[in-house]
Write a protein that holds these residues in place. Structure first.
Motif, PDB file in Angstrom:
ATOM      1  N   VAL A   5       2.047   0.507   4.655  1.00 53.04           N
ATOM      2  CA  VAL A   5       1.333   1.772   4.435  1.00 53.04           C
ATOM      3  C   VAL A   5       1.432   2.170   2.960  1.00 53.04           C
ATOM      4  N   LEU A   6       2.614   1.988   2.379  1.00 59.83           N
ATOM      5  CA  LEU A   6       2.805   2.297   0.960  1.00 59.83           C
ATOM      6  C   LEU A   6       1.881   1.457   0.086  1.00 59.83           C
ATOM      7  N   ALA A   7       1.708   0.184   0.438  1.00 57.32           N
ATOM      8  CA  ALA A   7       0.833  -0.697  -0.333  1.00 57.32           C
ATOM      9  C   ALA A   7      -0.613  -0.202  -0.304  1.00 57.32           C
ATOM     10  N   VAL A   8      -1.087   0.195   0.866  1.00 57.40           N
ATOM     11  CA  VAL A   8      -2.464   0.680   0.994  1.00 57.40           C
ATOM     12  C   VAL A   8      -2.662   1.951   0.165  1.00 57.40           C
ATOM     13  N   PHE A   9      -1.710   2.868   0.230  1.00 57.65           N
ATOM     14  CA  PHE A   9      -1.830   4.121  -0.513  1.00 57.65           C
ATOM     15  C   PHE A   9      -1.779   3.880  -2.022  1.00 57.65           C
ATOM     16  N   SER A  10      -0.987   2.913  -2.478  1.00 61.20           N
ATOM     17  CA  SER A  10      -0.912   2.642  -3.918  1.00 61.20           C
ATOM     18  C   SER A  10      -2.216   2.060  -4.447  1.00 61.20           C
ATOM     19  N   SER A  68      -5.450   9.118 -21.344  1.00 61.81           N
ATOM     20  CA  SER A  68      -4.011   9.080 -21.052  1.00 61.81           C
ATOM     21  C   SER A  68      -3.724   8.774 -19.588  1.00 61.81           C
ATOM     22  N   PHE A  69      -4.705   8.976 -18.709  1.00 66.18           N
ATOM     23  CA  PHE A  69      -4.485   8.709 -17.282  1.00 66.18           C
ATOM     24  C   PHE A  69      -4.481   7.219 -16.954  1.00 66.18           C
ATOM     25  N   LEU A  70      -4.756   6.365 -17.937  1.00 72.85           N
ATOM     26  CA  LEU A  70      -4.548   4.925 -17.732  1.00 72.85           C
ATOM     27  C   LEU A  70      -3.067   4.625 -17.491  1.00 72.85           C
ATOM     28  N   LEU A  71      -2.182   5.441 -18.073  1.00 75.06           N
ATOM     29  CA  LEU A  71      -0.749   5.291 -17.816  1.00 75.06           C
ATOM     30  C   LEU A  71      -0.456   5.502 -16.333  1.00 75.06           C
ATOM     31  N   THR A  72      -1.097   6.508 -15.739  1.00 74.94           N
ATOM     32  CA  THR A  72      -0.923   6.767 -14.312  1.00 74.94           C
ATOM     33  C   THR A  72      -1.390   5.583 -13.485  1.00 74.94           C
ATOM     34  N   ALA A  73      -2.533   5.015 -13.839  1.00 75.75           N
ATOM     35  CA  ALA A  73      -3.053   3.858 -13.111  1.00 75.75           C
ATOM     36  C   ALA A  73      -2.079   2.686 -13.168  1.00 75.75           C
ATOM     37  N   ALA A  74      -1.458   2.472 -14.322  1.00 77.14           N
ATOM     38  CA  ALA A  74      -0.483   1.388 -14.457  1.00 77.14           C
ATOM     39  C   ALA A  74       0.733   1.629 -13.555  1.00 77.14           C
ATOM     40  N   CYS A  75       1.141   2.892 -13.418  1.00 83.31           N
ATOM     41  CA  CYS A  75       2.277   3.225 -12.549  1.00 83.31           C
ATOM     42  C   CYS A  75       1.983   2.857 -11.100  1.00 83.31           C
ATOM     43  N   GLU A  76       0.727   3.062 -10.667  1.00 87.00           N
ATOM     44  CA  GLU A  76       0.363   2.753  -9.279  1.00 87.00           C
ATOM     45  C   GLU A  76       0.523   1.261  -8.990  1.00 87.00           C
ATOM     46  N   LEU A  77       0.294   0.427  -9.979  1.00 83.91           N
ATOM     47  CA  LEU A  77       0.422  -1.018  -9.781  1.00 83.91           C
ATOM     48  C   LEU A  77       1.872  -1.420  -9.534  1.00 83.91           C
ATOM     49  N   TYR A  78       2.822  -0.734 -10.187  1.00 86.11           N
ATOM     50  CA  TYR A  78       4.228  -1.054  -9.924  1.00 86.11           C
ATOM     51  C   TYR A  78       4.595  -0.654  -8.494  1.00 86.11           C
ATOM     52  N   ILE A  79       4.084   0.475  -8.009  1.00 85.48           N
ATOM     53  CA  ILE A  79       4.370   0.891  -6.638  1.00 85.48           C
ATOM     54  C   ILE A  79       3.839  -0.151  -5.658  1.00 85.48           C
ATOM     55  N   LEU A  80       2.685  -0.721  -5.962  1.00 78.91           N
ATOM     56  CA  LEU A  80       2.128  -1.792  -5.121  1.00 78.91           C
ATOM     57  C   LEU A  80       3.063  -2.997  -5.098  1.00 78.91           C
ATOM     58  N   PHE A  81       3.576  -3.389  -6.262  1.00 75.57           N
ATOM     59  CA  PHE A  81       4.542  -4.488  -6.339  1.00 75.57           C
ATOM     60  C   PHE A  81       5.781  -4.197  -5.483  1.00 75.57           C
ATOM     61  N   ALA A 111       6.034  -2.214  -2.878  1.00 76.03           N
ATOM     62  CA  ALA A 111       5.686  -2.224  -1.459  1.00 76.03           C
ATOM     63  C   ALA A 111       5.585  -3.644  -0.914  1.00 76.03           C
ATOM     64  N   LEU A 112       5.000  -4.545  -1.707  1.00 70.51           N
ATOM     65  CA  LEU A 112       4.752  -5.904  -1.224  1.00 70.51           C
ATOM     66  C   LEU A 112       5.966  -6.824  -1.321  1.00 70.51           C
ATOM     67  N   TRP A 113       6.844  -6.592  -2.307  1.00 69.00           N
ATOM     68  CA  TRP A 113       7.969  -7.522  -2.511  1.00 69.00           C
ATOM     69  C   TRP A 113       9.300  -6.812  -2.728  1.00 69.00           C
ATOM     70  N   GLY A 114       9.337  -5.847  -3.634  1.00 70.43           N
ATOM     71  CA  GLY A 114      10.603  -5.234  -4.033  1.00 70.43           C
ATOM     72  C   GLY A 114      11.319  -4.500  -2.918  1.00 70.43           C
ATOM     73  N   SER A 115      10.605  -4.016  -1.905  1.00 69.88           N
ATOM     74  CA  SER A 115      11.219  -3.212  -0.855  1.00 69.88           C
ATOM     75  C   SER A 115      11.872  -4.031   0.250  1.00 69.88           C
ATOM     76  N   GLN A 116      11.765  -5.347   0.178  1.00 67.17           N
ATOM     77  CA  GLN A 116      12.337  -6.194   1.236  1.00 67.17           C
ATOM     78  C   GLN A 116      13.865  -6.138   1.200  1.00 67.17           C
ATOM     79  N   VAL A 117      14.471  -5.967   2.368  1.00 68.75           N
ATOM     80  CA  VAL A 117      15.926  -5.889   2.484  1.00 68.75           C
ATOM     81  C   VAL A 117      16.501  -7.298   2.425  1.00 68.75           C
ATOM     82  N   THR A 118      17.430  -7.515   1.477  1.00 74.30           N
ATOM     83  CA  THR A 118      18.046  -8.835   1.325  1.00 74.30           C
ATOM     84  C   THR A 118      19.456  -8.892   1.905  1.00 74.30           C
ATOM     85  N   LYS A 119      20.057  -7.729   2.130  1.00 75.39           N
ATOM     86  CA  LYS A 119      21.416  -7.704   2.677  1.00 75.39           C
ATOM     87  C   LYS A 119      21.604  -6.354   3.364  1.00 75.39           C
ATOM     88  N   SER A 120      21.886  -6.388   4.672  1.00 77.75           N
ATOM     89  CA  SER A 120      22.017  -5.145   5.431  1.00 77.75           C
ATOM     90  C   SER A 120      23.467  -4.912   5.824  1.00 77.75           C
TER      91      SER A 120
END
Length: 416
Positions: A305-310, A390-403, A405-414
């Protein structure tokens, strides 16, 4: 409000009022900034520096807040946080009467320090009082009340601050006389006194309310056991800290520069007071998105869901940059809907699987809210290259959130 066992429901309902109040008082800044820009004749860099000071407080106050919670407990810490916020609100009275740019910055720093204490205490509390699988849904639900506060605050500020000042009811570029600037400065006294009174009443209620303990699942480890575990082995936390940091740059940049953006002649040519009312729609989108997100995440994976919203946020920011007129204004308003779930979802994904390390991980994530201080970078970009670009900076931030959501949020050790 239904979330978790019945013993927690009344507590969560009360905590929702805290989320409402810190959302409300934070967003008053969005109408305060164009007001102070007029009173003190500030450029965009100086204007966004006001908000930077607000978020620098998160960096400096997060660790002391965690220590205070460990020492006196969650309930007393919530009361202390509310009292600190009230003290900062009352400091706005002498700041307005002088008037003083420096005292205003200090008062806002004090308010933000109180909010930091509330954030460090309340966010993990809401996240751990139910099933881990529905933590994102639960925090989005309570954060929706934060958005209710942010939705109502612009109208409050537009009416009691901008609507009662010459600068707030004049077209962009109007030059005020020294007497008018002094009179305009006084318009912040009443709203901040009212806020202080409400905060103190809420502090009394919280002090007398029987809040249940968070439970043993998140208790701090003994030092001997703690040495065998590292927060940095948890990918979802390691990448979640910069995700919160970067998201705040996007959210705060949009909110703080919205009134100035829609005031431009080639966008909507609105007065600051009118722009403050339109800002309500942006925060309403945040509220609607969080209520909807709470329901959606009961059936769909939070990271997806986070990926879609980003992706949605990235696309509307491109429209904001390259369009003009009402289309650019409404696309900027629409980003509120896509930003809605980002903070609570990143937060719950970031602490997922931390178990007894949850408290420490939460403190680091709240510290990352200091990313909002870098809104001054967007202020500099606006001065150098134009507000719209200046809102191009905001657009760039959204791309990191997408990253994330797709990879960085995966749990590697619980550790749960």
């Amino acid at each position: 409000m239904s979330a978790g066992p019945p013993v927690y429901r009344s507590a969560l309902t009360l905590l929702a009022s805290l989320f409402f109040m810190w959302g409300f008082i934070t967003v008053i800044n969005n109408t305060l900034l164009p007001h102070l820009r007029s009173v003190f004749e500030l450029d965009y860099t100086q204007t966004t520096l006001i908000e930077s000071v607000w978020f620098i407080a998160y960096f400096f106050a997060s660790i002391p807040s965690a220590k205070l919670i460990e020492r006196i407990g969650y309930q007393k810490s919530l009361v202390v946080g509310l009292v600190i916020m009230a003290a900062g609100a009352l400091l706005m009275v002498p700041a307005a009467r002088m008037p003083s740019y420096g005292v205003t910055l200090f008062a806002l720093f004090v308010i933000a320090s109180g909010i930091t204490l509330l954030q460090v205490a309340a966010n993990p509390y809401v996240a751990v009082v139910g099933s881990p699988e529905t933590a994102s849904s639960r925090l989005n639900l309570v954060q929706a009340f934060n958005s209710l506060g942010t939705m109502l605050a612009p109208s409050f500020g537009a009416y009691l601050i901008l609507g009662r000042s010459v600068g707030g009811t004049s077209q962009a570029g109007t030059v005020l006389t020294p007497a008018q600037r002094l009179a305009d400065a006084q318009s912040v006294v009443l709203p901040y006194v009212l806020v202080a009174v409400v905060l103190l009443v809420l502090a009394v209620i919280i002090a007398r309310f029987p809040l249940p303990a968070m439970g043993s699942a998140t208790n701090r480890m003994a030092k001997a056991d703690r040495a065998n575990h590292s927060l940095w082995h948890h990918r979802n936390l390691v990448w979640g800290i910069p995700a919160i940091f970067i998201y705040l740059i996007a959210e705060i940049g949009v909110a703080n520069l919205f009134v100035n953006f829609v005031g431009q002649s080639d966008i909507a040519n609105l007065t600051p007071e009118q722009g403050g009312h339109y800002l309500t729609f942006l925060w309403a989108g945040m509220m609607v998105g969080r209520f909807a997100g709470s329901l959606i995440m009961q059936k769909f994976d939070a990271a997806k869901v986070l990926a879609v919203f980003s992706i949605g946020a990235f696309l509307v920011m491109l429209v904001t940059v390259f369009a003009s007129g009402p289309i650019a204004m409404w696309s900027l308003i629409l980003v509120g809907l896509f930003h809605s779930i980002m903070f609570p979802t990143i937060f719950t994904l970031g602490i997922r699987g931390l178990g007894p390390l949850t408290e420490e991980g939460s403190g680091l994530l709240i510290m990352a809210i200091a990313g909002g201080a870098l809104v001054v970078v967007q202020g500099w970009l606006a001065d150098e290259y134009g507000l719209q670009w200046s809102f191009l900076l905001t657009a760039a931030c959204e791309l990191y959130i997408l990253f994330y959501a797709l990879w960085g949020s995966q749990v590697t050790k619980s550790l749960d």
